[in-house]
Design an enzyme around this catalytic site. Structure first.
Site, mmCIF file in Angstrom:
data_model
loop_
_atom_site.group_PDB
_atom_site.id
_atom_site.type_symbol
_atom_site.label_atom_id
_atom_site.label_comp_id
_atom_site.label_asym_id
_atom_site.label_seq_id
_atom_site.Cartn_x
_atom_site.Cartn_y
_atom_site.Cartn_z
ATOM 1 N N HIS A 199 32.484 47.623 39.267
ATOM 2 C CA HIS A 199 33.568 47.134 40.117
ATOM 3 C C HIS A 199 34.889 47.199 39.354
ATOM 4 O O HIS A 199 34.915 47.477 38.146
ATOM 5 C CB HIS A 199 33.285 45.696 40.592
HETATM 6 P P1 TYD Z 1 29.615 40.269 39.282
HETATM 7 O O1 TYD Z 1 31.006 39.997 38.807
HETATM 8 O O2 TYD Z 1 29.450 41.335 40.315
HETATM 9 O O3 TYD Z 1 28.646 40.560 38.044
HETATM 10 P P2 TYD Z 1 28.513 41.838 37.057
HETATM 11 O O4 TYD Z 1 29.839 42.485 36.938
HETATM 12 O O5 TYD Z 1 28.054 41.226 35.782
HETATM 13 O O6 TYD Z 1 27.460 42.737 37.568
HETATM 14 O O7 TYD Z 1 28.994 38.901 39.819
HETATM 15 C C1 TYD Z 1 27.639 38.789 40.187
HETATM 16 C C2 TYD Z 1 27.495 37.600 41.110
HETATM 17 O O8 TYD Z 1 27.871 36.392 40.436
HETATM 18 C C3 TYD Z 1 28.364 37.700 42.354
HETATM 19 O O9 TYD Z 1 27.611 37.232 43.456
HETATM 20 C C4 TYD Z 1 29.506 36.749 42.097
HETATM 21 C C5 TYD Z 1 28.903 35.731 41.144
HETATM 22 N N1 TYD Z 1 29.918 35.212 40.189
HETATM 23 C C6 TYD Z 1 30.424 33.936 40.348
HETATM 24 O O10 TYD Z 1 30.072 33.210 41.301
HETATM 25 N N2 TYD Z 1 31.343 33.465 39.433
HETATM 26 C C7 TYD Z 1 31.764 34.222 38.390
HETATM 27 O O11 TYD Z 1 32.599 33.767 37.566
HETATM 28 C C8 TYD Z 1 31.236 35.558 38.242
HETATM 29 C C9 TYD Z 1 31.668 36.449 37.119
HETATM 30 C C10 TYD Z 1 30.308 36.011 39.157
#
Ligand code: TYD
Length: 141
Positions: free
Chosen positions: A53
Site C-alpha cells: 500500500h
Molecule cells: P496494514 O497497514 O494493511 O498492515 P501491513 O502494511 O503490515 O500489511 O494493516 C493491517 C490491518 O491492521 C488493517 O485492517 C488495519 C489494521 N491497523 C490498525 O487498526 N491500526 C494500525 O495502526 C495499523 C498499522 C493497522
C-alpha cells in the site's frame, strides 16, 4: 512529489554497553517528522510479505528491530529495494510511496514510527489507483 530517491536510510544513535545497546529516536530531531504513533509487526512467518500500500500524507520510519526483511519502494515510476537488518538503521518513507515488505526472516520484528494516527482513508490499497494519481500529481507539479 516524493520519489524513491527521497527514501533514505538514517543511521540512528547507539548507546553501547556490554549488557546491551539502546537506540533512542526523537521525533522532529533524528527523523523529519513528529511521532504520532508507534506500531510493530511480529510473529510474521519466515518469507512472508506485508505492506502492499501507499499513504497520501503519512510519513514513516521503518526499523528491523529484530531479524531482517526487504522493503520494495515504488513512486509510480521508479523502484528500489532496501534491505534492513540492523536495529540502528531506519528507512525514512515520505508520503506517496508504495511499499512492500518482503522476505522476513523468521522471528523478524518490524518497528514503525508514524507521523499520523491510523486512518484508513489515508491508504492507497489499489496499486493502479496509486500509480494513476502519482503520475497525475507529478504532471501538475
Ligand atoms: P496494514 O497497514 O494493511 O498492515 P501491513 O502494511 O503490515 O500489511 O494493516 C493491517 C490491518 O491492521 C488493517 O485492517 C488495519 C489494521 N491497523 C490498525 O487498526 N491500526 C494500525 O495502526 C495499523 C498499522 C493497522
Amino acid at each position: 512529489m516524493p520519489t524513491v530517491y527521497d527514501c533514505s536510510v538514517i543511521e540512528l544513535q547507539r548507546i553501547h554497553s556490554l549488557s546491551g545497546n539502546i537506540t533512542p529516536v526523537y521525533g522532529g530531531e533524528n527523523i523529519p517528522f513528529e511521532i504520532a504513533r508507534v506500531y510493530y509487526l511480529y510473529d510474521i512467518p519466515g518469507g512472508e510479505t506485508r505492506g502492499g500500500h501507499a499513504h497520501k500524507e503519512l510519513q514513516q520510519l521503518i526499523v528491523a528491530a529484530s531479524g531482517s526483511f526487504d522493503v520494495l519502494l515504488d513512486d509510480g515510476i521508479n523502484r528500489k529495494v532496501v534491505n534492513l537488518n540492523r536495529p540502528y538503521f531506519g528507512l525514512y518513507l515520505p508520503r506517496r510511496i508504495w511499499r512492500e515488505l518482503l522476505n522476513f526472516s523468521s522471528g523478524g520484528i518490524c518497528l514503525v514510527l508514524a507521523s499520523e494516527v491510523y486512518t484508513e482513508s489515508d491508504y492507497y490499497r489499489d496499486y493502479d489507483a496509486f500509480v494513476r494519481d502519482a503520475r497525475a500529481l507529478r504532471e501538475e507539479a
